[in-house]
Scaffold this motif. Structure first.
Motif, PDB file in Angstrom:
ATOM      1  N   PHE A  33      91.309  96.641  24.779  1.00 16.40           N
ATOM      2  CA  PHE A  33      91.788  96.727  26.159  1.00 16.40           C
ATOM      3  C   PHE A  33      93.283  97.075  26.193  1.00 16.40           C
ATOM      4  CE2 PHE A  33      93.134  94.872  30.272  1.00 16.40           C
ATOM      5  CZ  PHE A  33      92.295  95.581  31.104  1.00 16.40           C
TER       6      PHE A  33
ATOM      7  N   THR B  82      93.871 100.596  25.193  1.00 13.55           N
ATOM      8  CA  THR B  82      93.489 101.490  26.303  1.00 13.55           C
ATOM      9  C   THR B  82      94.645 101.617  27.295  1.00 13.55           C
ATOM     10  OG1 THR B  82      91.219 100.712  26.078  1.00 13.55           O
ATOM     11  CG2 THR B  82      91.710 101.976  28.047  1.00 13.55           C
ATOM     12  N   ILE B  83      95.290 100.482  27.595  1.00 11.04           N
ATOM     13  CA  ILE B  83      96.438 100.521  28.527  1.00 11.04           C
ATOM     14  C   ILE B  83      97.559 101.378  27.925  1.00 11.04           C
ATOM     15  CG2 ILE B  83      98.255  99.138  29.646  1.00 11.04           C
ATOM     16  CD1 ILE B  83      96.220  96.840  29.819  1.00 11.04           C
TER      17      ILE B  83
ATOM     18  N   GLN C  50      97.191 105.162  28.071  1.00  7.13           N
ATOM     19  CA  GLN C  50      97.243 105.876  29.348  1.00  7.13           C
ATOM     20  C   GLN C  50      98.561 106.642  29.479  1.00  7.13           C
ATOM     21  OE1 GLN C  50      94.277 105.838  31.047  1.00  7.13           O
ATOM     22  NE2 GLN C  50      93.803 104.583  29.245  1.00  7.13           N
TER      23      GLN C  50
ATOM     24  N   LYS D  84      95.328 108.066  19.355  1.00  4.80           N
ATOM     25  CA  LYS D  84      94.425 109.131  19.795  1.00  4.80           C
ATOM     26  C   LYS D  84      94.086 110.100  18.669  1.00  4.80           C
ATOM     27  CE  LYS D  84      93.548 108.948  24.298  1.00  4.80           C
ATOM     28  NZ  LYS D  84      92.162 109.024  24.761  1.00  4.80           N
TER      29      LYS D  84
ATOM     30  N   GLY E 162      86.492 108.831  19.749  1.00  5.40           N
ATOM     31  CA  GLY E 162      86.842 108.958  21.174  1.00  5.40           C
ATOM     32  C   GLY E 162      86.559 107.692  21.956  1.00  5.40           C
ATOM     33  N   LEU E 163      86.898 106.543  21.362  1.00  6.48           N
ATOM     34  CA  LEU E 163      86.605 105.257  22.015  1.00  6.48           C
ATOM     35  C   LEU E 163      87.731 104.785  22.935  1.00  6.48           C
ATOM     36  CD1 LEU E 163      85.029 103.297  19.019  1.00  6.48           C
ATOM     37  CD2 LEU E 163      83.870 104.509  20.841  1.00  6.48           C
ATOM     38  N   ILE E 164      88.862 105.467  22.856  1.00  8.05           N
ATOM     39  CA  ILE E 164      89.976 105.051  23.727  1.00  8.05           C
ATOM     40  C   ILE E 164      90.042 106.034  24.895  1.00  8.05           C
ATOM     41  CG2 ILE E 164      92.438 104.542  23.868  1.00  8.05           C
ATOM     42  CD1 ILE E 164      92.354 104.142  20.805  1.00  8.05           C
ATOM     43  N   PRO E 165      89.629 105.570  26.063  1.00  8.95           N
ATOM     44  CA  PRO E 165      89.555 106.504  27.195  1.00  8.95           C
ATOM     45  C   PRO E 165      90.919 106.808  27.799  1.00  8.95           C
ATOM     46  CG  PRO E 165      88.705 104.329  27.808  1.00  8.95           C
ATOM     47  CD  PRO E 165      89.188 104.224  26.409  1.00  8.95           C
ATOM     48  N   LEU E 166      90.994 107.968  28.446  1.00  6.99           N
ATOM     49  CA  LEU E 166      92.151 108.290  29.282  1.00  6.99           C
ATOM     50  C   LEU E 166      91.606 108.334  30.703  1.00  6.99           C
ATOM     51  CD1 LEU E 166      95.148 109.186  29.409  1.00  6.99           C
ATOM     52  CD2 LEU E 166      94.334 111.538  29.307  1.00  6.99           C
ATOM     53  N   TRP E 167      92.055 107.385  31.524  1.00 10.59           N
ATOM     54  CA  TRP E 167      91.432 107.213  32.838  1.00 10.59           C
ATOM     55  C   TRP E 167      92.137 107.969  33.959  1.00 10.59           C
ATOM     56  CZ3 TRP E 167      86.898 105.792  31.689  1.00 10.59           C
ATOM     57  CH2 TRP E 167      86.583 104.673  30.926  1.00 10.59           C
ATOM     58  N   THR E 168      93.034 108.899  33.649  1.00 11.26           N
ATOM     59  CA  THR E 168      93.806 109.562  34.719  1.00 11.26           C
ATOM     60  C   THR E 168      93.050 110.765  35.296  1.00 11.26           C
ATOM     61  OG1 THR E 168      94.876 110.941  33.073  1.00 11.26           O
ATOM     62  CG2 THR E 168      96.031 108.931  33.705  1.00 11.26           C
ATOM     63  N   PHE E 169      91.861 110.538  35.811  1.00 10.74           N
ATOM     64  CA  PHE E 169      91.020 111.635  36.293  1.00 10.74           C
ATOM     65  C   PHE E 169      91.708 112.500  37.349  1.00 10.74           C
ATOM     66  CE2 PHE E 169      88.045 108.045  35.445  1.00 10.74           C
ATOM     67  CZ  PHE E 169      87.535 108.544  34.261  1.00 10.74           C
ATOM     68  N   PHE E 170      91.753 113.800  37.111  1.00 14.18           N
ATOM     69  CA  PHE E 170      92.272 114.777  38.067  1.00 14.18           C
ATOM     70  C   PHE E 170      93.709 114.458  38.511  1.00 14.18           C
ATOM     71  CE2 PHE E 170      87.702 115.187  38.334  1.00 14.18           C
ATOM     72  CZ  PHE E 170      87.544 116.558  38.287  1.00 14.18           C
ATOM     73  N   ALA E 171      94.475 113.815  37.628  1.00 19.94           N
ATOM     74  CA  ALA E 171      95.853 113.487  37.973  1.00 19.94           C
ATOM     75  C   ALA E 171      96.681 113.467  36.681  1.00 19.94           C
ATOM     76  CB  ALA E 171      95.913 112.117  38.650  1.00 19.94           C
TER      77      ALA E 171
END
Lengths: 183, 273
Positions: free
Chosen positions: A23, A26-27, A30, A41, A48-57
């Motif tokens: 967790f 993941t923070i 970002q 990364k 690819g288990l560490i997501p980048l949550w900045t969808f469309f931004a």
């Protein structure tokens, strides 16, 4: 019984620490340009288990990319440009069943990686020549080189262009024009 | 109150629908993995340059072709169907889910390009459920911790997306939704025409998404009847993005986290108001 309980407690602690670490990472990741983010990364996260949550931004994708290619048949004879269709319109059922999104997304990811890399390579001493050794460039070249060719001896060139979709009826703009490659 | 067993099963059920559809979509598009496809292993293996990664990849490289990956996706579908008959808390259910997780990890090595946030949320949920429900060692407390992790990751995803939009001038100017919808990649002609006819909707949609995404974690703390507003918004948001943008897999991956949000909300000893 005691041994089993201890094993469960140890396991619980290990998993909890793992999830907490996941967790936190993941923070951290970002912030995509930080040193830690780049390290995790590119060096650690092979699945690819560490997501980048900045969808469309922060910059929403507002361009459609187009991939075209042509052949050099003889020194003065070139074929027409052919487009590999990445951006065909979706069907009514795409909200449920959308297999087309896969190859569209692959090419879109690859092209966007390439577009992101171009300014960096332009700054470097060897310039855009080095771009030819990058993964996205090789994928695009591989994709266009698999298309039917008129003879065995042709060399092929590809072009990346961008348009503004439905809204603005502007002419396509050139993003990248490759050299001719022997295929 | 829903028990964590039911919550876990509900998460798995919703997630399974999305994974099943996604596997079938890959089978339909299996030619992308052929030797002349976009994700040909001949090219994709160039990504792995470090020597220490080679031993891991060598046995798998025989799998990374059209036939091998088609088999993998068919097996994935069979695993999902089998999971309908075995609860996660049973040894068989756990083994099936572990195999599903393994298949997701394996395919992630070749789908570096083309995968998206829904794939990451899916793999995150599956690994968490596997780790927290290990037969013999998984405890009820650990299962709860897993639900907290899934719920917090969901909240993080919305908040990060919201903040990233808030710092963007294009989103604050209220033009981003119109710009995205006007592309053929993620938009639609009907949506573009609608936004041209009703320009005020652009600003409304941009600010609606920014505010709701940023404040989404409030659904953990608010009394349930108010928390529901965020979940209903999320449902509508994901349904519309599936409908207009074709992002169908996001719907299932993110809806699968909602039972965890319900669970956390009902665990809170206090509420903000």
């Amino acid at each position: 019984m005691m041994a089993k309980l201890d094993a469960a407690v140890i396991y619980e602690t290990i998993v909890t620490v793992f999830l907490a670490f996941w967790f936190l990472i993941t923070i951290v990741c970002q912030f995509r340009d930080s040193v830690l983010s780049n390290f995790f990364k590119h060096k650690v996260d092979i699945f690819g288990l560490i997501p980048l949550w900045t969808f469309f931004a922060p910059h929403p994708g507002k361009r459609d990319y187009h991939l075209l290619y042509r052949d050099k048949i003889t020194e003065d004879n070139y074929s027409e440009w052919h487009e590999i269709d990445i951006t065909e319109e979706r069907s009514f059922w795409s909200w449920l069943w959308n297999p087309e999104k896969r190859d569209k997304k692959i090419l879109s990811d690859v092209v966007q990686s390439l577009v992101t890399m171009i300014p960096t390579y332009r700054k470097e001493e060897l310039g855009l020549n080095l771009l030819m050794f990058s993964m996205p460039y090789i994928i695009v070249l591989h994709a266009v080189s698999q298309r039917q060719k008129q003879s065995a001896e042709v060399s092929r060139q590809f072009m990346l262009a961008e348009t503004s979709g439905y809204q603005k009826e502007t002419d396509p703009a050139l993003v990248l024009l490759s050299v001719f490659h022997q295929i | 109150m829903i028990s964590f067993n039911n919550t876990t099963q509900l998460i798995l059920l919703i997630l399974s629908v999305g994974v099943f559809i996604s596997a079938l979509e890959y089978i339909k598009k299996i030619q992308v993995f052929s030797s002349n496809g976009l994700l040909s292993w001949n090219v994709m293996q160039l990504r792995w340059t470090q020597q220490d990664q080679k031993p891991l990849l060598k046995p798998l490289s025989k799998l990374f072709n059209e036939r091998g990956l088609a088999a993998l996706f068919v097996i994935r579908c069979l695993l999902i169907i089998s999971l309908l008959f075995y609860p996660l808390q049973s040894t068989m259910g756990w083994v099936l889910l572990s195999l599903l997780g393994l298949s997701l990890l394996i395919s992630s090595l070749i789908t570096y390009y083309g995968s998206d946030g829904s794939d990451q949320m899916t793999i995150l949920i599956v690994i968490t459920l596997v780790a927290c429900n290990l037969p013999g060692l998984g405890t009820p407390k650990l299962a709860e911790i897993g639900l907290w992790f899934i719920g917090l990751q969901a909240c993080l995803s919305y908040t990060v997306a919201g903040i990233a939009k808030l710092v963007s001038a294009e989103w604050r100017a209220g033009t981003a939704v119109k710009d995205v919808f006007s592309t053929k990649t993620y938009g639609s002609k009907k949506a573009t025409l609608f936004l041209q006819k009703y320009p005020a909707a652009n600003g409304f949609l941009c600010w609606n998404v920014m505010i709701m995404e940023t404040l989404f974690p409030l659904c953990l703390f608010l009394p349930w009847q108010y928390a529901m507003i965020f979940l209903i918004w999320g449902f509508t948001f994901h349904f519309l993005t599936a409908l207009i943008m074709g992002l169908n897999s996001f719907f299932w991956a993110f809806m699968a986290t909602y039972p965890a949000l319900y669970f956390i909300n009902h665990q809170m000893p206090w509420h903000l108001f």
